[in-house]
Enzyme design. Structure first.
Site, PDB file in Angstrom:
ATOM      1  N   TYR B 101      47.318  18.850  15.715  1.00  0.00           N
ATOM      2  CA  TYR B 101      46.032  18.690  15.040  1.00  0.00           C
ATOM      3  C   TYR B 101      45.040  19.635  15.698  1.00  0.00           C
ATOM      4  O   TYR B 101      44.970  19.734  16.917  1.00  0.00           O
ATOM      5  CB  TYR B 101      45.516  17.245  15.168  1.00  0.00           C
ATOM      6  CG  TYR B 101      44.114  17.096  14.624  1.00  0.00           C
ATOM      7  CD1 TYR B 101      43.898  16.758  13.298  1.00  0.00           C
ATOM      8  CD2 TYR B 101      43.002  17.357  15.434  1.00  0.00           C
ATOM      9  CE1 TYR B 101      42.611  16.672  12.784  1.00  0.00           C
ATOM     10  CE2 TYR B 101      41.715  17.280  14.923  1.00  0.00           C
ATOM     11  CZ  TYR B 101      41.525  16.936  13.598  1.00  0.00           C
ATOM     12  OH  TYR B 101      40.255  16.880  13.094  1.00  0.00           O
ATOM     13  N   GLU B 189      39.093  21.998   9.733  1.00  0.00           N
ATOM     14  CA  GLU B 189      40.197  21.219  10.273  1.00  0.00           C
ATOM     15  C   GLU B 189      41.543  21.759   9.786  1.00  0.00           C
ATOM     16  O   GLU B 189      41.692  22.057   8.603  1.00  0.00           O
ATOM     17  CB  GLU B 189      40.013  19.765   9.818  1.00  0.00           C
ATOM     18  CG  GLU B 189      41.090  18.817  10.249  1.00  0.00           C
ATOM     19  CD  GLU B 189      40.762  17.379   9.818  1.00  0.00           C
ATOM     20  OE1 GLU B 189      40.113  16.670  10.595  1.00  0.00           O
ATOM     21  OE2 GLU B 189      41.155  16.995   8.708  1.00  0.00           O
TER      22      GLU B 189
END
Lengths: 287, 378
Positions: B101, B189
């Site tokens: 992530y 993101e």
């Protein structure tokens, strides 16, 4: 005197020649605020408000000429970040930025720079501050408040007016009222103002008005339970707001589950704060 | 403003972040053609502005162009959490060894951007954050300095990234930072950033949120707005400079200030009504804006009463009154209206509205109670 400003505070208004700038500067003068100058690049040398207030080309020149220690900013949003930096460099102690809609990344840079200079900021996107009977810097309607012993700090402009108005109806007044503004990155926050009220001999009780989003109210609750001896009454707007559609995970990772009205009310209640269901209940809860 | 996965990845790619070479399809036929050109297995991904689309069945891995066409046919008809799927992204399927992530957002409490990385990337990252917070590495970025090389090393070391990937990771972090900064994003993101079976880093999913306050200086991004995100009334409101969110109740609200608008909704509910909307006319609204707001409220057929709660500061009561009168000249309506004006130029405003056949109220509580009664036809 108020926690941040009093009748001796000397204010320059950045953006004084605009419609809103003129309108609200006039109101401030009528209230008794020392509006000692205005700034509008390219209009230095002119006088506004019936020749009462001189206009300067820069904040630096205005401060040198008038000895101002505070700047109020009411400029268009594209100029607002620059205006705050300019005021900080000109050496004022306090900046009150009313302008709404400043990009978040600009605000992060501005706040970091102001901190490095030790300059206090109220706002942006706020109604400013009012020390009833002495000075108002911003556009909190002055005739809705009387001097008194209640400190008011609020994230919402118009809710602040509601509370002051409700207090006045029953003869209660405010020592200082600060609208800290609703933006995610701003200057003075709940905790800073609560600390000032706790230390202020003229403040006996405090009203704190928050709303959903972020975790400032939860942090304030923690501060209140650890450090405050004066009673605090609170109100949180947004119980009926639908949960926002959210995208991405980073916000949840940073802020966890904080942000909902019920969480904030629970945190404040746990810290000993009495939380009102609607603003007009507040005066009774202060008695 | 939310950006679609495809637009987000396109922006990331402009800043040097490696992304799959996929394309957008609006029809099953197009999807089949794209899959054929890509060759081999592909993934068909619904492009909707809501999380959890994979779990909702909006992402399918298929082996042939024919299967891609069938999958697209199925997904293009779907409704995910109330949003219709109008486009699918066809990306080559990637052999995944592990998932990272990587994201940047604003830590409002710290008043700084924060870059976040975790070796436990993928769909369950929020759960990881809640149950295994030590697996989430956060590095704050000084907004005056920007992302520094050591910030990136701290992240790489923190997630125990294999040193062979450090150089590629560095490029990706720099690229993501530039994309975040130059796009005025509030979120950029990559989840997951995968290590492929060929041992390369690849951003196979991306999301961006753009700061609505900065749209004025991001004209290219403004064009990417997906109108499905808003109801037509919400679009109309945004164009008039109003903040409007449609709800299910029967009392339309027009208020100045977000906090007071929320408090007005709260008190309507407290006295037994349901708000039909959130509407903030903002600070300093003029008559024209107020008129636009009233038209939008009255378009909602569920509205049985309208409550105006205006506490003037920078907004002037007389301007609001002029706007209400202007709107009522062009709209014929018998919806009862409750008006409460206070603050700056409230007396002037009340005088203007004196002949307009409106229910008036002094306090917020009184206004809410009268609106609830009016909506019930009392």
């Amino acid at each position: 005197m108020g926690i941040l400003a009093d009748k001796n505070t000397r204010v320059v208004v950045q953006g004084i020649t605009g419609n809103e700038g003129l309108f609200h500067s006039q109101r401030m003068l009528e209230y008794g605020t020392q509006v000692v100058g205005g700034v509008r690049p390219g209009k230095g040398g002119e006088w506004v408000l019936d020749g009462k207030v001189p206009v300067f080309d820069s904040v630096k020149v205005a401060v040198d000429a008038t000895g101002a220690d505070c700047s109020m900013i009411i400029v268009p949003l594209a100029a607002a970040a620059d205006a705050m930096l300019e005021a900080a460099d000109a050496g004022v102690r306090l900046i009150v930025c009313l302008t709404e809609g400043i990009p978040l990344q600009d605000m992060m840079r501005v706040r970091a720079y102001l901190d490095s200079k030790g300059v206090l900021l109220i706002g942006p996107n706020c109604p400013g501050l009012l020390t009833p009977g002495q000075t108002k810097i911003g556009f909190i309607p002055g005739d809705n408040a009387i001097p008194g012993n209640i400190g008011v700090v609020s994230r919402s402009g118009t809710l602040t007016y509601e509370v002051l108005y409700a207090l006045k109806q029953v003869g209660m007044g405010s020592s200082t009222t600060v609208g800290i503004g609703g933006d995610p990155v701003k200057g003075l926050n709940f905790i800073d103002i609560l600390q000032m009220f706790e230390e202020d001999p003229l403040t006996d009780k405090v009203v704190m008005i928050g709303e959903i989003g972020g975790s400032d109210e939860e942090k304030a609750a923690e501060y209140i339970s650890k450090h405050m001896t004066k009673p605090v009454v609170g109100f949180i707007a947004g119980r009926a707001a639908p949960p926002g559609k959210r995208m991405g995970h980073a916000g949840a990772i940073v802020e966890g589950s904080a942000g909902g009205a019920e969480d904030k009310i629970a945190a404040l209640t746990k810290a000993g704060v009495r939380v009102a269901d609607y603003p007009e209940q507040i005066p009774d809860m202060l008695k | 403003m939310k950006l679609h996965e495809f637009d987000s990845k396109k922006i990331f790619a402009q800043y040097g972040v490696p992304v799959p070479k996929g394309k957008i399809a609006k029809t099953p036929k197009e999807a089949g053609e794209i899959a054929k050109k890509l060759g081999g297995a592909v993934v068909v991904k619904a492009q909707v502005l809501v999380g959890g689309r994979g779990k909702a069945g909006g992402v399918k891995v298929v082996k042939t162009a024919k299967q891609a066409q069938d999958a697209a046919k199925q997904i293009l008809g779907m409704d995910i959490k109330g949003l219709p799927v109008r486009k699918v992204l066809i990306d080559p399927a990637i052999g995944i060894a592990s998932e990272i992530y990587l994201g940047i957002t604003n830590d409002r409490a710290a008043r700084q951007p924060v870059m976040i990385a975790s070796a436990a990337g993928g769909v369950d990252i929020e759960e990881v954050a809640a149950t295994n917070p030590e697996k989430i590495i956060r590095v704050h970025v000084n907004p005056l300095l920007g992302l520094q090389d050591y910030n990136i090393r701290d992240l790489a070391v923190g997630i125990e990234l294999d040193r062979n990937h450090w150089a590629a990771f560095h490029t990706i972090c720099k690229g993501l930072w530039e994309a975040y900064k130059n796009s005025d994003a509030t979120l950029a993101e990559i989840n997951p950033l995968v290590i492929t079976k060929d041992n390369e880093l690849l951003a196979i999913d991306g999301k961006m949120l753009i700061d609505d306050n900065a749209i004025f200086r991001q004209p290219k991004l403004a064009k990417l707005r997906d109108m499905d995100e808003e109801t037509p009334a919400e679009t109309q409101a945004r164009k008039s400079g109003l903040t409007y969110i449609q709800l299910d109740g029967e009392i339309g609200c027009m208020v100045n200030g977000a906090g007071l608008a929320m408090a007005t909704m709260d008190i309507i509910k407290l006295f037994g009504g349901e708000p039909a909307n959130f509407l903030d006319i903002g600070g300093g609204a003029n008559a024209e804006k107020v008129a636009a707001a009233l038209r939008i409220i009255l378009q909602d057929k569920n509205v049985k009463a309208v409550l105006f709660n205006i506490f003037g500061g920078i907004t002037r009561g007389d301007e609001v009154a002029k706007g209400i009168l202007a709107a009522l000249k062009t709209i014929k309506t018998d919806v009862p209206m409750v008006v409460r004006l206070a603050g700056t130029n409230a007396a002037e405003g009340r005088a203007l509205l004196a002949d307009a056949n409106m229910i008036t109220a002094e306090t917020l509580a009184e206004a809410a109670q009268k609106a609830v009664q009016a909506a019930k036809g009392k």
